[in-house]
Enzyme design. Structure first.
Site, PDB file in Angstrom:
ATOM      1  CB  VAL A   1     -25.084  -3.726   3.555  1.00  0.00           C
ATOM      2  CG1 VAL A   1     -25.925  -3.471   5.056  1.00  0.00           C
ATOM      3  CG2 VAL A   1     -26.409  -3.501   2.555  1.00  0.00           C
ATOM      4  CE  LYS A   2     -19.121   0.504   9.699  1.00  0.00           C
ATOM      5  NZ  LYS A   2     -18.635   1.808  10.098  1.00  0.00           N
ATOM      6  CB  THR A   3     -24.549  -5.163   9.257  1.00  0.00           C
ATOM      7  OG1 THR A   3     -25.612  -5.123  10.401  1.00  0.00           O
ATOM      8  CG2 THR A   3     -23.880  -6.482   9.015  1.00  0.00           C
TER       9      THR A   3
END
Length: 296
Positions: free
Chosen positions: A202-204
């Site tokens: 996940v990229k955040t």
């Protein structure tokens, strides 16, 4: 349907997860098939478990923004020093040498330009083309709280199904609209939904308050988006804090390719992520490499 009237604030995160289970170096992937683990190993270094990803997929909705006018001239020379690269299939085929060794992360969603509602996305890549391009992962935006939230989650689920069939990882990108609150509570929600729907990474975004709860509450690796261009020391500080608070790497674009000295900045980011060099020391490394480049 679950009762939403008495939702209590989650708080028992016990700090960021710093180890992986099952002897594999990527969090949450110990039970995946060999092929998918191999592809994740093209993104995350085995010795550190972390990654420096170079993002230059911006053109799919922004066009030729500053720093990305000529991908072959500005981006291709940086690729050998990145662990992974994130781009569209068009950019890969036209501008990236086929002997490149960086892990390939392909943008798999798209549709609207910056002139329209960005959450109105669809799947924009066939899994067979991803296999042809030897992709390590596919990136898709997830718009939690936006108008087209449900479609974006459905897109993610469909991409995960295709990825699992072919052993290709999926990177869920938590897209944040300009009117949304960017705090730890929102990112805990958005990252956890992405992981629960099957995203392998996940990229955040990094937030200064409570980011360690975001990484602790997500059962797969989180990598931090660079976001808008910052002064180099500020970007290095953000990268350092992200890693110290549980992130498994960074995915930087503008903070590298819009720097006056992109190669020097990429080297400094690598020092922070893989060697845990402190921001001030990394900034001195950046300045030294920049000076050497200017005098060459």
């Amino acid at each position: 349907m679950a009762d939403t009237d008495d939702l209590r604030e989650a708080r028992d995160f016990a700090g960021p997860r710093t180890t992986t289970a099952g002897g594999f170096h990527v969090k949450g992937a110990q039970a995946q098939d060999w092929g998918l683990q191999n592809r994740l190993s093209r993104i995350f270094r085995r010795d550190t478990g972390r990654t420096v990803m170079l993002a230059f997929d911006h053109g799919y909705f922004l066009g030729p923004m500053a720093g990305l006018e000529r991908l072959d001239a500005t981006i291709a020379p940086l690729v050998p020093d990145a662990d992974a690269i994130m781009m569209t299939r068009g950019a890969l085929r036209t501008s990236i040498p086929p002997h490149s060794e960086a892990g390939i992360v392909l943008r798999a969603s798209g549709g609207p330009s910056v002139l329209r509602d960005l959450s109105d996305e669809h799947l924009a890549l066939d899994i067979e083309d991803a296999v042809r391009l030897n992709a390590a992962a596919l990136a898709i935006q997830v718009f939690i709280g936006a108008e087209h939230e449900s479609r974006s989650v459905r897109n993610l689920a469909a991409l995960v199904d295709a990825g699992q069939r072919h052993g290709i990882a999926v990177l869920g990108v938590t897209a944040v609209g300009k009117d949304m609150v960017r705090d730890a509570r929102y990112f805990r929600l958005a990252t956890r939904i992405s992981a629960e729907m099957g995203a392998h990474v996940v990229k955040t975004y990094y937030v200064e308050q409570g980011f360690e709860t975001v990484t602790a509450g997500c059962p797969v690796p989180i990598i931090v988006a660079g976001g808008k261009k910052l002064p180099e020391l500020d970007a290095l500080t953000m990268a350092y804090r992200s890693i110290q608070e549980g992130a498994a790497g960074v995915d930087m674009g503008r903070n590298i390719f819009q720097s006056e000295h992109p190669a020097a900045m990429l080297a400094a980011v690598r020092a922070v992520v893989h060697d845990q060099v402190k921001p001030e020391e990394a900034y001195e490394l950046f300045r030294g490499l920049a000076a050497d480049s200017a005098s060459a």
